[in-house]
Design an enzyme around this catalytic site. Structure first.
Site: not given
Ligand code: GLN
Length: 557
Positions: A385, A514, A516
């Site tokens: 992410c 993600h 995970e």
């Molecule tokens: N802050 C970033 C976004 O909102 C990444 C979010 C995250 O790593 N879950 O796009």
């Protein structure tokens, strides 16, 4: 109609109600029963999505995009229960819905009160868990966050008390988890706090059927069992010792040995086959006999809270099972690389580097330096992410010469917004529940590392972010920075970049999703599995690109 198990906690918080609930779910499933799982959380946030992981630990995301308590991660890793918006309900959500009903006039003429309106709403959320695809669940396990005696958990306690009144004692089982301190000077485990906690529970009308006593390193003796059974009016076989057990995944086996499942089924009047836990015993045996070892440096910002990256840490355990190696994960706060020693010095002994998810501006430059180091030193690298967004920024700055490239989250005025909001998102000002959340399809490009890891072209992974890769820079990054876009999702007319890799690097993969959140010990997640494999190869000093070495071998022969 399902039967209900209510899990409460006493004496102190963090006694392991989540793992107990998940373990019980697993034991019941192993006996052929269908289980539904739910957590009730007594705080006023509508969901934990707006809470800092420092306060609350990780926010776990379900397929349908619910931002939930991290205990749902345990449920997912131990059981097959389908988790959704229905599986985690907070006081905030309950009040929100009662107040909306009041405004719509649904209680017209009435004074709206905690009892019965809030408690009724809680009960209707509990009943709602086993509707739809879960209407055939045999047992619903409902965990109540917090500790008995807390002011804020009272409405939940009252609701679960009434639940038994509504559906009948034969269909409810109350499990209370407490902490039993060991007093060094007396050389004894002390059960008095447990007795007090049960008394507090009885005060509100709940008589527990099963007590699970967390004892730390000690095992509960027969005398202590007798004493607790007698004072708390719980049969002796329903007093369960929960000593510290490692690995985590061996915990259900300890409960099985003490017949927790049989005791609960007996209370609920359910007859079920003995079942077979062999598949889980295999996992535990493999975990206990891992042969290799690999060291991963994980870089993030919420490193002060042990559970802030819970699912990532667990996904590494699962990837270790798949690769027959112990995965040691050390977390580093990226801020330390901004003024202190560089990642080049601190991380050089590690076999792989991960940049985890995150929000806000703190520590960003340290993460950029970390990507630069992993890329140049050809260390296996994985980004999740924000980790992918940082990788794109780093490539743009170093290889496209866009010195001030950035994300509009970090700097709204960045001249080269390689990470930015989609045009549709720009007017959204609410923070709660407004991100791209939950499961999205991703089409993988054949021949990429991602495709190789998954072994299929269509995958579904979960998201939790607001910002996206800006396609205006895609061609330049592909042509001049060795970027490979290995997976995308079509959202309306936008082709969203979901996973990237690098051409001239042994193993460099970063995803906007993600991975995970879907990893379990029985099904280790493909990207983690491939990353650990690459890190193992790197650690062994060999080529960490199996495809490259295969091609080379083919050319030689
Ligand atoms: N802050 C970033 C976004 O909102 C990444 C979010 C995250 O790593 N879950 O796009």
């Amino acid at each position: 109609m399902p039967k209900y198990v209510f899990v409460t906690g006493g004496v102190v918080s963090s006694v392991g109600k989540g793992v107990l609930s998940a373990s019980l779910g697993l034991l019941l499933e192993a006996r052929g029963l269908k289980v539904a799982m739910m957590k009730l959380d007594p705080y006023l946030n509508v969901d934990p999505g707006t809470m800092n992981p420092y306060e609350h630990g990780e926010v776990f995301v379900t397929d349908d995009g619910a931002e939930t308590d991290l205990d749902l991660g345990h449920y997912q890793r131990f059981t097959r229960a389908k988790l959704s918006q229905k599986s985690n309900v907070t006081t905030g959500r309950i009040y929100n819905s009662v107040i909306q009903k009041e405004r719509r006039g649904e209680y017209l003429g009435k004074t709206v009160q905690v009892v019965p309106h809030i408690t009724d709403e809680i009960k209707s959320y509990i009943r709602n868990l086993t509707t739809g695809s879960d209407s055939d669940a045999d047992v619903a396990i409902v965990e109540i966050g917090g500790t008995v005696g807390d002011i804020e958990s009272l409405p939940f306690m009252e609701a679960i008390r009434q639940f038994k009144f509504d559906i009948g004692a034969a269909d409810c089982c109350y499990v209370h988890v407490t902490w039993v301190p060991y007093i060094e000077a007396a050389g004894e485990l002390k059960t008095k706090p447990t007795q007090h906690s049960v008394r507090a529970l009885r005060d509100i009308g709940i008589q527990p059927n099963v007590l699970v006593l967390r004892t730390g390193p000690q095992i509960l003796g027969s005398d202590e069992r007798d004493k607790v059974a007698m004072f708390c009016d719980v049969s002796k076989e329903a007093i369960i010792s929960a000593e510290d057990i490692s690995p985590l995944y061996a915990i259900p086996l300890n409960f099985k040995q003490q017949n927790l499942d049989a005791t609960v089924l007996n209370i609920l009047g359910i007859t079920a086959a003995h079942g077979n836990l062999g598949y889980w015993e295999d996992i535990v045996a493999r975990l206990e006999n891992l042969e290799g070892q690999v060291r991963i440096a994980a870089v993030g910002k919420y490193t002060g809270h042990e559970d802030a990256y819970k699912s990532i840490n667990e996904a590494f355990v699962h990837a270790g099972i798949a690769n027959n190696c112990k995965v040691i994960v050390d977390w580093f706060d990226s801020e330390q690389f901004e003024e202190g020693p560089l990642p080049d010095e601190v991380l050089s002994s590690y076999d792989g580097i991960l940049i985890g998810p995150g929000f806000g501006t703190r520590g960003i430059e340290g993460k950029i330096k970390t990507v630069r180091y992993a890329r140049k030193a050809k260390k296996p690298f994985m980004g999740i992410c924000l980790g992918m967004q940082i990788a794109v920024i780093e490539l743009a700055r170093d290889l496209l010469g866009l010195e001030h490239a950035g994300s509009t989250e970090i700097d709204p005025d960045t001249p080269d917004a390689v990470i930015s909001l989609l045009s549709e998102q720009r007017g959204v000002t609410d923070k709660g529940g407004t991100m791209r959340l939950g499961e999205y399809r991703c089409d993988l490009k054949p021949g990429t590392r991602a495709h190789e890891a998954y072994g299929t072209e269509v995958i579904h992974e979960r998201h939790r972010h607001r910002y996206e890769f800006n396609n205006a820079y895609r061609e330049a990054l592909e042509e001049k920075a060795g970027l490979i876009v290995s997976g995308t999702h079509m959202l309306g007319e936008h082709e969203l970049v979901e996973i990237i890799e690098l051409r001239d690097h042994p193993w460099f993969c970063a995803s906007q999703f993600h991975p995970e959140f879907k990893s379990t010990p029985l099904e280790p997640q493909p990207v983690f599995r491939a990353f650990v494999k690459a890190a193992l190869a790197h650690g062994a000093g060999g080529s960490n690109d199996s495809r490259e070495s295969e091609t080379r071998a083919a050319q030689v022969s």
